[in-house]
Write a protein that holds these residues in place. Structure first.
Motif, PDB file in Angstrom:
ATOM      1  N   THR A 151       5.363  20.059 -10.058  1.00 54.23           N
ATOM      2  CA  THR A 151       5.619  21.224  -9.196  1.00 54.23           C
ATOM      3  C   THR A 151       6.226  20.781  -7.875  1.00 54.23           C
ATOM      4  OG1 THR A 151       4.588  23.023  -7.942  1.00 54.23           O
ATOM      5  CG2 THR A 151       3.210  21.112  -8.427  1.00 54.23           C
ATOM      6  N   ARG A 152       7.200  21.520  -7.415  1.00 59.43           N
ATOM      7  CA  ARG A 152       7.878  21.171  -6.163  1.00 59.43           C
ATOM      8  C   ARG A 152       6.985  21.343  -4.946  1.00 59.43           C
ATOM      9  NH1 ARG A 152      13.347  24.481  -5.990  1.00 59.43           N
ATOM     10  NH2 ARG A 152      11.885  26.123  -6.597  1.00 59.43           N
ATOM     11  N   LYS A 153       5.925  22.141  -5.080  1.00 61.24           N
ATOM     12  CA  LYS A 153       5.046  22.400  -3.947  1.00 61.24           C
ATOM     13  C   LYS A 153       3.973  21.334  -3.765  1.00 61.24           C
ATOM     14  CE  LYS A 153       5.659  27.413  -3.960  1.00 61.24           C
ATOM     15  NZ  LYS A 153       4.984  28.727  -4.015  1.00 61.24           N
ATOM     16  N   ALA A 154       3.933  20.360  -4.642  1.00 58.73           N
ATOM     17  CA  ALA A 154       2.948  19.284  -4.522  1.00 58.73           C
ATOM     18  C   ALA A 154       3.229  18.462  -3.270  1.00 58.73           C
ATOM     19  CB  ALA A 154       2.987  18.387  -5.757  1.00 58.73           C
ATOM     20  N   PRO A 155       2.207  17.953  -2.597  1.00 54.94           N
ATOM     21  CA  PRO A 155       2.425  17.150  -1.390  1.00 54.94           C
ATOM     22  C   PRO A 155       3.171  15.855  -1.716  1.00 54.94           C
ATOM     23  CG  PRO A 155       0.133  17.015  -2.092  1.00 54.94           C
ATOM     24  CD  PRO A 155       0.773  18.079  -2.935  1.00 54.94           C
ATOM     25  N   GLU A 156       3.967  15.400  -0.755  1.00 56.80           N
ATOM     26  CA  GLU A 156       4.737  14.165  -0.924  1.00 56.80           C
ATOM     27  C   GLU A 156       4.261  13.116   0.069  1.00 56.80           C
ATOM     28  OE1 GLU A 156       9.091  14.318  -2.145  1.00 56.80           O
ATOM     29  OE2 GLU A 156       8.859  16.159  -0.972  1.00 56.80           O
ATOM     30  N   PHE A 157       4.324  11.884  -0.368  1.00 53.11           N
ATOM     31  CA  PHE A 157       3.983  10.757   0.492  1.00 53.11           C
ATOM     32  C   PHE A 157       5.251   9.962   0.757  1.00 53.11           C
ATOM     33  CE2 PHE A 157       2.723   6.362   1.242  1.00 53.11           C
ATOM     34  CZ  PHE A 157       1.740   6.495   2.200  1.00 53.11           C
ATOM     35  N   PHE A 175       0.838  -1.202   0.000  1.00 50.35           N
ATOM     36  CA  PHE A 175       0.000   0.000   0.000  1.00 50.35           C
ATOM     37  C   PHE A 175       0.874   1.253   0.000  1.00 50.35           C
ATOM     38  CE2 PHE A 175      -2.208   3.396   2.311  1.00 50.35           C
ATOM     39  CZ  PHE A 175      -3.318   3.561   1.481  1.00 50.35           C
ATOM     40  N   ILE A 176       1.936   1.252   0.787  1.00 47.47           N
ATOM     41  CA  ILE A 176       2.848   2.406   0.819  1.00 47.47           C
ATOM     42  C   ILE A 176       3.494   2.601  -0.554  1.00 47.47           C
ATOM     43  CG2 ILE A 176       5.010   3.266   1.801  1.00 47.47           C
ATOM     44  CD1 ILE A 176       4.190   1.886   4.442  1.00 47.47           C
ATOM     45  N   LYS A 177       3.924   1.515  -1.192  1.00 49.09           N
ATOM     46  CA  LYS A 177       4.531   1.599  -2.520  1.00 49.09           C
ATOM     47  C   LYS A 177       3.550   2.183  -3.528  1.00 49.09           C
ATOM     48  CE  LYS A 177       4.444  -1.851  -5.279  1.00 49.09           C
ATOM     49  NZ  LYS A 177       4.607  -3.173  -5.945  1.00 49.09           N
ATOM     50  N   GLU A 178       2.320   1.687  -3.526  1.00 45.06           N
ATOM     51  CA  GLU A 178       1.322   2.144  -4.500  1.00 45.06           C
ATOM     52  C   GLU A 178       0.918   3.597  -4.249  1.00 45.06           C
ATOM     53  OE1 GLU A 178      -1.701  -0.733  -3.903  1.00 45.06           O
ATOM     54  OE2 GLU A 178      -0.555  -2.362  -4.853  1.00 45.06           O
ATOM     55  N   THR A 179       0.772   3.962  -2.976  1.00 39.33           N
ATOM     56  CA  THR A 179       0.366   5.338  -2.659  1.00 39.33           C
ATOM     57  C   THR A 179       1.470   6.318  -3.007  1.00 39.33           C
ATOM     58  OG1 THR A 179      -0.968   4.444  -0.828  1.00 39.33           O
ATOM     59  CG2 THR A 179      -0.586   6.817  -0.851  1.00 39.33           C
ATOM     60  N   LYS A 180       2.712   5.925  -2.755  1.00 41.96           N
ATOM     61  CA  LYS A 180       3.837   6.786  -3.115  1.00 41.96           C
ATOM     62  C   LYS A 180       3.860   7.039  -4.618  1.00 41.96           C
ATOM     63  CE  LYS A 180       8.873   7.157  -2.680  1.00 41.96           C
ATOM     64  NZ  LYS A 180       8.834   8.538  -2.147  1.00 41.96           N
ATOM     65  N   ALA A 181       3.559   5.996  -5.398  1.00 39.45           N
ATOM     66  CA  ALA A 181       3.527   6.142  -6.861  1.00 39.45           C
ATOM     67  C   ALA A 181       2.421   7.092  -7.302  1.00 39.45           C
ATOM     68  CB  ALA A 181       3.339   4.772  -7.511  1.00 39.45           C
ATOM     69  N   GLU A 182       1.322   7.163  -6.555  1.00 41.55           N
ATOM     70  CA  GLU A 182       0.218   8.059  -6.899  1.00 41.55           C
ATOM     71  C   GLU A 182       0.639   9.526  -6.847  1.00 41.55           C
ATOM     72  OE1 GLU A 182      -3.178   7.464  -4.452  1.00 41.55           O
ATOM     73  OE2 GLU A 182      -3.277   5.299  -4.823  1.00 41.55           O
ATOM     74  N   TYR A 183       1.509   9.864  -5.911  1.00 43.98           N
ATOM     75  CA  TYR A 183       1.879  11.261  -5.686  1.00 43.98           C
ATOM     76  C   TYR A 183       3.067  11.710  -6.537  1.00 43.98           C
ATOM     77  CZ  TYR A 183      -1.291  11.567  -1.708  1.00 43.98           C
ATOM     78  OH  TYR A 183      -2.411  11.595  -0.912  1.00 43.98           O
ATOM     79  N   LEU A 184       3.780  10.772  -7.154  1.00 45.79           N
ATOM     80  CA  LEU A 184       4.984  11.144  -7.903  1.00 45.79           C
ATOM     81  C   LEU A 184       4.705  12.033  -9.113  1.00 45.79           C
ATOM     82  CD1 LEU A 184       7.187   7.910  -7.786  1.00 45.79           C
ATOM     83  CD2 LEU A 184       7.572  10.081  -6.611  1.00 45.79           C
ATOM     84  N   PRO A 185       3.672  11.763  -9.941  1.00 46.70           N
ATOM     85  CA  PRO A 185       3.452  12.624 -11.116  1.00 46.70           C
ATOM     86  C   PRO A 185       3.240  14.095 -10.759  1.00 46.70           C
ATOM     87  CG  PRO A 185       2.207  10.588 -11.322  1.00 46.70           C
ATOM     88  CD  PRO A 185       2.743  10.615  -9.931  1.00 46.70           C
ATOM     89  N   ALA A 186       2.470  14.347  -9.707  1.00 47.08           N
ATOM     90  CA  ALA A 186       2.227  15.740  -9.303  1.00 47.08           C
ATOM     91  C   ALA A 186       3.506  16.399  -8.812  1.00 47.08           C
ATOM     92  CB  ALA A 186       1.156  15.787  -8.224  1.00 47.08           C
ATOM     93  N   LYS A 187       4.332  15.633  -8.115  1.00 49.73           N
ATOM     94  CA  LYS A 187       5.591  16.185  -7.596  1.00 49.73           C
ATOM     95  C   LYS A 187       6.551  16.514  -8.722  1.00 49.73           C
ATOM     96  CE  LYS A 187       8.229  17.450  -4.238  1.00 49.73           C
ATOM     97  NZ  LYS A 187       7.864  18.616  -3.409  1.00 49.73           N
ATOM     98  N   ARG A 188       6.496  15.767  -9.823  1.00 49.59           N
ATOM     99  CA  ARG A 188       7.365  16.059 -10.967  1.00 49.59           C
ATOM    100  C   ARG A 188       6.955  17.355 -11.660  1.00 49.59           C
ATOM    101  NH1 ARG A 188       6.668  10.231 -12.203  1.00 49.59           N
ATOM    102  NH2 ARG A 188       8.520   9.137 -11.435  1.00 49.59           N
TER     103      ARG A 188
END
Length: 418
Positions: free
Chosen positions: A207-213, A192-205
């Motif tokens: 903009t730097r201000k996007a939330p990180e998991f 679950f942690i692996k999959e959720t982290k992958a969900e947030y990566l596109p937004a972080k790429r």
């Protein structure tokens, strides 16, 4: 019980957890917050009793509903028990940070009542630190197996790193020593942690201000020596966790015989630290030297050689692939030469585009020639190679040098030992 007494009990109870070596995340300080976290900013050392210097490493409670045979905090042990409130933990962390005692928090817990209740309390601690006190320091948080995914997701928005400990390397051994647990309950939050982290990566790429998991990823810990599992089983599990679950680190912890009354556990006088050290070296080979598990251990050699580092042991088992021609070998083969590390291997590839690489240049690049000379050829380097000598004779030649680098009271060898 006052906070100081609780801290003595719960900090001592946390010493069996191995924490991370660097923060792995970057969070700069600002005028509205307290502290900062840099990717290479927290370098930890380990005290003799297992404490991690620079982190407040503590349990929320050592009360636990489980009765794992290997755990000092198992429910049937007659030990002093304590529990922090969320407010007490937040207050201690903030005040320790302001006094420059710590650079971050490593928070774990025994399981109180049920996994959801415990995970909820852990999540409240990190949420209050981040949102109420604007704490920007490093936080490593344990995820409780069996907890609701919503709680783990919320906790991961505040923690830099999360970890779920597998502890025992095989399902069969885990069922024997901890029948209330199973691999599935541990792997579920990992995935679950692996999959959720992958969900947030596109937004972080974007903009730097996007939330990180969980920006620093996740890790786990394996107890070594409590069960008859071989190094082959341990390293295959670690390799699977790196490739399939995308873990940042797998930690190996030599078993400490705390529950002397349980006949299911081996009675050992000292932790198997030599084996622990060799596993760290083998782990390094898999992660940075392009080694496969089968090259390090196999059915014929299921356990690591305790007297020689895994890379040298591999070279002595395979004299047929040596010597390696420095002028022609690719990166894959250069990394298999004892004495050549990743940095020096890439320097060799770069330097030989401009001419011959001499033994003098190899030394300047950081190659350990006392080892490498038996496994390489270059124009002016003379002498016998491993293919011309008896591997057992070479083993004895390296044995004394290797033995001096491994001491029973060393927690870790230099991980970049070549």
């Amino acid at each position: 019980m006052d906070k100081f007494e609780k801290l003595k009990i719960l900090a001592s109870a946390a010493k069996y957890d191995v924490s991370c070596a660097t923060s792995g995340s970057t969070r700069t300080g600002n005028s509205s917050g307290l502290g900062s976290s840099l990717a290479a900013g927290i370098c930890h050392s380990f005290a003799d009793d297992g404490r991690c210097i620079s982190l407040l490493k503590v349990l929320m409670t050592n009360h636990c509903i489980y009765d794992c045979a290997y755990c000092a905090n198992r429910r049937n042990n007659d030990i002093p028990r304590a529990a922090f409130t969320t407010e007490e933990l937040v207050d201690i962390t903030i005040n320790f940070y302001r006094r420059n005692y710590i650079e971050g928090l490593f928070l774990s817990s025994g399981v109180m009542k049920n996994p959801d209740y415990t995970m909820g309390r852990l999540t409240k601690v990190v949420r209050d630190l981040r949102e109420v006190h604007r704490f920007n320091g490093y936080i490593h948080l344990k995820a409780i197996p069996g907890a609701d995914n919503a709680l783990i997701r919320e906790a991961g928005m505040y923690a830099d790193r999360m970890s779920v400990n597998i502890e025992i390397p095989s399902e069969k051994s885990l069922q024997y020593l901890a029948p209330e647990k199973d691999f599935g309950s541990v792997l579920k939050p990992m995935n679950f942690i692996k999959e959720t982290k992958a969900e947030y990566l596109p937004a972080k790429r974007q903009t730097r201000k996007a939330p990180e998991f969980v920006p620093a990823g996740q890790s786990t810990q394996l107890i070594i020596g409590a069960t008859p599992d071989t190094d082959n089983q341990v390293l295959r599990l670690a390799n699977s966790l790196y490739n399939e679950n995308q873990l940042k680190r797998v930690y190996y912890s030599g078993y400490i015989h705390t529950n002397t009354s349980d006949s299911r556990l081996p009675a050992i006088a000292t932790p198997p630290l030599k084996r622990e050290n060799r596993l760290y070296q083998a782990d390094w080979l898999m992660r940075f030297y392009e080694f496969n598990v089968e090259e390090i251990v196999d059915n014929a050699h299921p356990d690591l050689d305790l007297e020689l580092d895994p890379k040298l042991a591999y070279a002595l088992r395979h004299p047929e692939i040596f010597p390696v021609d420095i002028q022609k070998a690719d990166l894959h083969m250069l990394l298999r030469v004892p004495g050549i590390g990743p940095k020096s291997a890439r320097l060799i590839l770069s330097a030989r585009r401009y001419g011959h690489v001499s033994s003098y240049l190899l030394k300047k690049m950081g190659v350990v020639m006392k080892r490498a000379q038996f496994f390489i050829t270059c124009r002016e380097l003379q002498g016998k190679k491993v293919s011309d000598m008896n591997p057992e004779h070479m083993r004895m030649m390296f044995l004394d040098k290797s033995a001096r680098k491994i001491t029973p009271d060393a927690v870790q060898l230099k991980l970049f030992q070549r």
